[in-house]
Design a protein around this motif. Structure first.
Motif, PDB file in Angstrom:
ATOM      1  N   MET A 193       0.818  -1.209   0.000  1.00  0.00           N
ATOM      2  CA  MET A 193       0.000   0.000   0.000  1.00  0.00           C
ATOM      3  C   MET A 193       0.855   1.264   0.000  1.00  0.00           C
ATOM      4  O   MET A 193       0.649   2.169  -0.812  1.00  0.00           O
ATOM      5  N   ILE A 194       1.824   1.338   0.903  1.00  0.00           N
ATOM      6  CA  ILE A 194       2.621   2.560   0.985  1.00  0.00           C
ATOM      7  C   ILE A 194       3.459   2.747  -0.277  1.00  0.00           C
ATOM      8  O   ILE A 194       3.669   3.875  -0.745  1.00  0.00           O
ATOM      9  N   ASN A 195       3.915   1.645  -0.866  1.00  0.00           N
ATOM     10  CA  ASN A 195       4.686   1.754  -2.107  1.00  0.00           C
ATOM     11  C   ASN A 195       3.815   2.261  -3.257  1.00  0.00           C
ATOM     12  O   ASN A 195       4.272   3.043  -4.095  1.00  0.00           O
ATOM     13  N   ARG A 196       2.552   1.825  -3.286  1.00  0.00           N
ATOM     14  CA  ARG A 196       1.639   2.311  -4.317  1.00  0.00           C
ATOM     15  C   ARG A 196       1.395   3.820  -4.151  1.00  0.00           C
ATOM     16  O   ARG A 196       1.399   4.576  -5.116  1.00  0.00           O
ATOM     17  N   ILE A 197       1.177   4.240  -2.897  1.00  0.00           N
ATOM     18  CA  ILE A 197       0.925   5.651  -2.628  1.00  0.00           C
ATOM     19  C   ILE A 197       2.133   6.504  -2.999  1.00  0.00           C
ATOM     20  O   ILE A 197       2.004   7.564  -3.621  1.00  0.00           O
ATOM     21  N   ILE A 198       3.333   6.024  -2.636  1.00  0.00           N
ATOM     22  CA  ILE A 198       4.562   6.758  -2.985  1.00  0.00           C
ATOM     23  C   ILE A 198       4.696   6.872  -4.498  1.00  0.00           C
ATOM     24  O   ILE A 198       5.013   7.951  -5.033  1.00  0.00           O
ATOM     25  N   LYS A 199       4.446   5.780  -5.203  1.00  0.00           N
ATOM     26  CA  LYS A 199       4.562   5.784  -6.667  1.00  0.00           C
ATOM     27  C   LYS A 199       3.604   6.788  -7.303  1.00  0.00           C
ATOM     28  O   LYS A 199       3.984   7.568  -8.183  1.00  0.00           O
ATOM     29  N   GLU A 200       2.336   6.782  -6.843  1.00  0.00           N
ATOM     30  CA  GLU A 200       1.338   7.692  -7.417  1.00  0.00           C
ATOM     31  C   GLU A 200       1.652   9.149  -7.066  1.00  0.00           C
ATOM     32  O   GLU A 200       1.509  10.043  -7.906  1.00  0.00           O
ATOM     33  N   ALA A 201       2.065   9.388  -5.813  1.00  0.00           N
ATOM     34  CA  ALA A 201       2.391  10.750  -5.393  1.00  0.00           C
ATOM     35  C   ALA A 201       3.608  11.274  -6.143  1.00  0.00           C
ATOM     36  O   ALA A 201       3.632  12.428  -6.592  1.00  0.00           O
ATOM     37  N   LYS A 202       4.609  10.435  -6.285  1.00  0.00           N
ATOM     38  CA  LYS A 202       5.837  10.825  -6.988  1.00  0.00           C
ATOM     39  C   LYS A 202       5.528  11.222  -8.431  1.00  0.00           C
ATOM     40  O   LYS A 202       6.022  12.238  -8.947  1.00  0.00           O
ATOM     41  N   LYS A 203       4.694  10.453  -9.093  1.00  0.00           N
ATOM     42  CA  LYS A 203       4.321  10.752 -10.480  1.00  0.00           C
ATOM     43  C   LYS A 203       3.614  12.108 -10.576  1.00  0.00           C
ATOM     44  O   LYS A 203       3.908  12.917 -11.462  1.00  0.00           O
ATOM     45  N   ALA A 204       2.673  12.363  -9.651  1.00  0.00           N
ATOM     46  CA  ALA A 204       1.936  13.630  -9.665  1.00  0.00           C
ATOM     47  C   ALA A 204       2.851  14.804  -9.328  1.00  0.00           C
ATOM     48  O   ALA A 204       2.721  15.890  -9.906  1.00  0.00           O
ATOM     49  N   MET A 205       3.766  14.607  -8.398  1.00  0.00           N
ATOM     50  CA  MET A 205       4.717  15.666  -8.041  1.00  0.00           C
ATOM     51  C   MET A 205       5.621  16.004  -9.213  1.00  0.00           C
ATOM     52  O   MET A 205       5.900  17.179  -9.494  1.00  0.00           O
ATOM     53  N   GLU A 206       6.090  14.977  -9.899  1.00  0.00           N
ATOM     54  CA  GLU A 206       6.964  15.208 -11.062  1.00  0.00           C
ATOM     55  C   GLU A 206       6.220  15.950 -12.166  1.00  0.00           C
ATOM     56  O   GLU A 206       6.785  16.827 -12.833  1.00  0.00           O
ATOM     57  N   HIS A 207       4.939  15.633 -12.342  1.00  0.00           N
ATOM     58  CA  HIS A 207       4.136  16.326 -13.347  1.00  0.00           C
ATOM     59  C   HIS A 207       3.994  17.808 -12.989  1.00  0.00           C
ATOM     60  O   HIS A 207       4.117  18.677 -13.857  1.00  0.00           O
ATOM     61  N   PHE A 208       3.769  18.090 -11.711  1.00  0.00           N
ATOM     62  CA  PHE A 208       3.588  19.480 -11.282  1.00  0.00           C
ATOM     63  C   PHE A 208       4.912  20.251 -11.348  1.00  0.00           C
ATOM     64  O   PHE A 208       4.957  21.383 -11.832  1.00  0.00           O
ATOM     65  N   LEU A 209       5.982  19.652 -10.845  1.00  0.00           N
ATOM     66  CA  LEU A 209       7.271  20.344 -10.747  1.00  0.00           C
ATOM     67  C   LEU A 209       8.049  20.346 -12.057  1.00  0.00           C
ATOM     68  O   LEU A 209       8.962  21.150 -12.239  1.00  0.00           O
ATOM     69  N   GLU A 210       7.675  19.409 -12.956  1.00  0.00           N
ATOM     70  CA  GLU A 210       8.420  19.209 -14.210  1.00  0.00           C
ATOM     71  C   GLU A 210       9.893  18.895 -13.914  1.00  0.00           C
ATOM     72  O   GLU A 210      10.808  19.368 -14.581  1.00  0.00           O
ATOM     73  N   GLU A 211      10.094  18.114 -12.857  1.00  0.00           N
ATOM     74  CA  GLU A 211      11.422  17.661 -12.432  1.00  0.00           C
ATOM     75  C   GLU A 211      11.307  16.231 -11.920  1.00  0.00           C
ATOM     76  O   GLU A 211      10.232  15.806 -11.481  1.00  0.00           O
ATOM     77  N   LYS A 212      12.414  15.496 -11.954  1.00  0.00           N
ATOM     78  CA  LYS A 212      12.449  14.190 -11.311  1.00  0.00           C
ATOM     79  C   LYS A 212      12.382  14.378  -9.798  1.00  0.00           C
ATOM     80  O   LYS A 212      12.929  15.340  -9.252  1.00  0.00           O
ATOM     81  N   VAL A 213      11.698  13.453  -9.121  1.00  0.00           N
ATOM     82  CA  VAL A 213      11.508  13.560  -7.679  1.00  0.00           C
ATOM     83  C   VAL A 213      11.954  12.272  -6.996  1.00  0.00           C
ATOM     84  O   VAL A 213      11.639  11.165  -7.467  1.00  0.00           O
ATOM     85  N   THR A 214      12.697  12.413  -5.908  1.00  0.00           N
ATOM     86  CA  THR A 214      12.948  11.303  -4.999  1.00  0.00           C
ATOM     87  C   THR A 214      12.130  11.570  -3.742  1.00  0.00           C
ATOM     88  O   THR A 214      12.326  12.593  -3.071  1.00  0.00           O
ATOM     89  N   LEU A 215      11.179  10.674  -3.443  1.00  0.00           N
ATOM     90  CA  LEU A 215      10.246  10.880  -2.340  1.00  0.00           C
ATOM     91  C   LEU A 215      10.449   9.800  -1.280  1.00  0.00           C
ATOM     92  O   LEU A 215      10.400   8.609  -1.573  1.00  0.00           O
ATOM     93  N   LYS A 216      10.672  10.235  -0.039  1.00  0.00           N
ATOM     94  CA  LYS A 216      10.808   9.323   1.083  1.00  0.00           C
ATOM     95  C   LYS A 216       9.765   9.681   2.148  1.00  0.00           C
ATOM     96  O   LYS A 216       9.534  10.854   2.423  1.00  0.00           O
ATOM     97  N   LEU A 217       9.158   8.654   2.746  1.00  0.00           N
ATOM     98  CA  LEU A 217       8.151   8.867   3.782  1.00  0.00           C
ATOM     99  C   LEU A 217       8.553   8.186   5.083  1.00  0.00           C
ATOM    100  O   LEU A 217       9.053   7.060   5.077  1.00  0.00           O
ATOM    101  N   ASN A 218       8.337   8.888   6.194  1.00  0.00           N
ATOM    102  CA  ASN A 218       8.449   8.303   7.524  1.00  0.00           C
ATOM    103  C   ASN A 218       7.030   8.206   8.099  1.00  0.00           C
ATOM    104  O   ASN A 218       6.271   9.170   8.037  1.00  0.00           O
ATOM    105  N   ILE A 219       6.682   7.050   8.636  1.00  0.00           N
ATOM    106  CA  ILE A 219       5.339   6.842   9.187  1.00  0.00           C
ATOM    107  C   ILE A 219       5.428   6.827  10.705  1.00  0.00           C
ATOM    108  O   ILE A 219       6.142   6.015  11.293  1.00  0.00           O
TER     109      ILE A 219
END
Length: 290
Positions: A246-272
Motif C-alpha cells: 500500500m505505501i509503495n503504491r501511494i509513494i509511486k502515485e504521489a511521486k508521479k503527480a509531483m513530477e508532473h507538477f514540478l516538471e522535475e524528477k523527484v525522490t520521495l521518502k516517507l516516515n510513518i
C-alpha cells in the motif's frame, strides 16, 4: 482595473476545487469524492487584462465533529469577513439536501455581497435550469445566479463577468504570473494527502497529517522527505499494507503527480509515525491548518 478577494463557499464535494482548478488551468487543489478533501484554504490568483481576482477555496461547510472540523469551519467564517464577494456553490440537484440547507442558512446571515453558482449545469435541461433559477431567485439572497460546469467549462465566461461586476476598482496585488499564494511544499503535501484519500478507506486518511522534513532542489532532481502522522497505532499496518504494497503504491502515485507538477524528477521518502488523536488537540490542529 477590477480586483479583490472572493470566497467559494459550499458543502463538501460540491465542486469548489474543480471550479478553481478549471479557472486557473492548473490542478492545484486536490479533488476526490470524499468529505473534507479540502482541509486548508488555498489561494488561487486569476489575472487577465482588466482584473486580478484572488479566490479562496475553502473547506466544505458542515457540522464539526472535532477540533479539526471546528477550525476548518472558522477558516470559512474568517475568509467571509475579509472578502469583497462571497460565492455560494450548489450542485445541479433539484432538491435541497440537509447540508445545502445549512449553506443557505449561512448565506442568510451573510450581509456582504454574494452570488450563487450552480455547478454541473451541463447535466440540466433548459426547463430544469429555469426551475432552479426561480427557486433560488425567490429566496432574495443573491445578487446574481450563474450556471456553470467545472467539467466542460460551460458558463465560465459569464461567471467571470459576473464576479468582475461586483468587485471594486483596485490594484494588482500579486505578480501577474502568479497563480497561487500557496507554497510548493504545501502543494506537495496536498498531492500526497490526495493519494492517501484515494487509496485508503474513509476514516484513516482524515486522520493523517503530513509534515515536510526536507525539500531540496538540485540540478536534475528534487529530494522530498515527509513525515506522515497517523492517529492510531493500528492504522500503521493498514497504511503500510502487506509487504509494503500500500505505501509503495501511494509513494509511486504521489511521486508521479509531483513530477508532473514540478516538471522535475523527484525522490520521495516517507516516515510513518503515530500522533494519537491529534485532531482533538487544538494546538496541533492550528499548526496543521496554518
Amino acid at each position: 482595473m477590477k480586483s479583490g478577494f472572493v470566497n467559494l463557499i459550499g458543502r463538501p464535494n460540491v465542486g469548489k476545487s474543480s471550479i478553481l482548478n478549471r479557472l486557473i488551468g492548473v490542478r492545484l487543489s486536490i479533488v476526490t469524492d470524499r468529505p473534507q478533501t479540502t482541509r486548508k484554504s488555498m489561494k488561487f490568483i486569476y489575472t487577465d487584462d482588466d482584473s486580478q481576482i484572488i479566490f479562496f477555496d475553502n473547506p466544505g461547510y458542515q457540522e464539526p465533529k472535532n477540533k479539526l472540523g471546528a477550525e476548518m469551519q472558522n477558516i470559512i467564517f474568517n475568509n467571509m469577513k475579509d472578502a469583497d464577494l462571497n460565492i455560494y456553490v450548489m450542485d445541479n440537484s433539484l432538491e435541497t439536501g440537509r447540508l445545502d440547507r445549512a449553506v443557505i442558512e449561512l448565506a442568510k446571515s451573510d450581509k456582504e455581497k454574494k452570488i450563487l453558482v450552480v455547478n454541473k449545469a451541463d447535466m440540466l435541461s433548459t426547463e430544469e435550469k429555469k426551475d432552479l433559477k426561480e427557486k433560488y431567485k425567490s429566496m432574495k439572497l443573491f445578487e446574481a445566479i450563474v450556471f456553470i460546469s467545472a467539467v466542460s467549462g460551460d458558463g465560465f465566461h459569464e461567471f467571470l463577468a459576473t464576479v468582475k461586476e461586483f468587485l471594486p476598482e483596485g490594484p494588482i496585488y500579486y505578480d501577474e504570473e502568479m497563480i497561487t499564494g500557496t507554497s510548493t511544499r504545501e502543494i506537495m503535501e496536498e498531492i500526497l494527502r490526495e493519494k492517501f484519500l484515494l487509496n485508503l478507506n474513509e476514516e484513516i486518511p482524515h486522520g493523517i497529517m503530513i509534515d515536510t522534513e526536507e525539500f531540496r532542489e538540485e540540478e536534475d532532481r528534487v529530494y522530498i522527505t515527509m513525515t506522515v502522522y497517523l492517529e492510531r497505532e493500528n492504522h500503521k499496518a493498514i497504511v503500510i499494507g502487506k509487504n509494503g504494497n500500500m505505501i509503495n503504491r501511494i509513494i509511486k502515485e504521489a511521486k508521479k503527480a509531483m513530477e508532473h507538477f514540478l516538471e522535475e524528477k523527484v525522490t520521495l521518502k516517507l516516515n510513518i509515525k503515530v500522533r494519537k488523536n491529534w485532531r482533538k488537540n487544538l494546538s496541533i490542529v492550528k499548526k496543521e491548518l496554518k
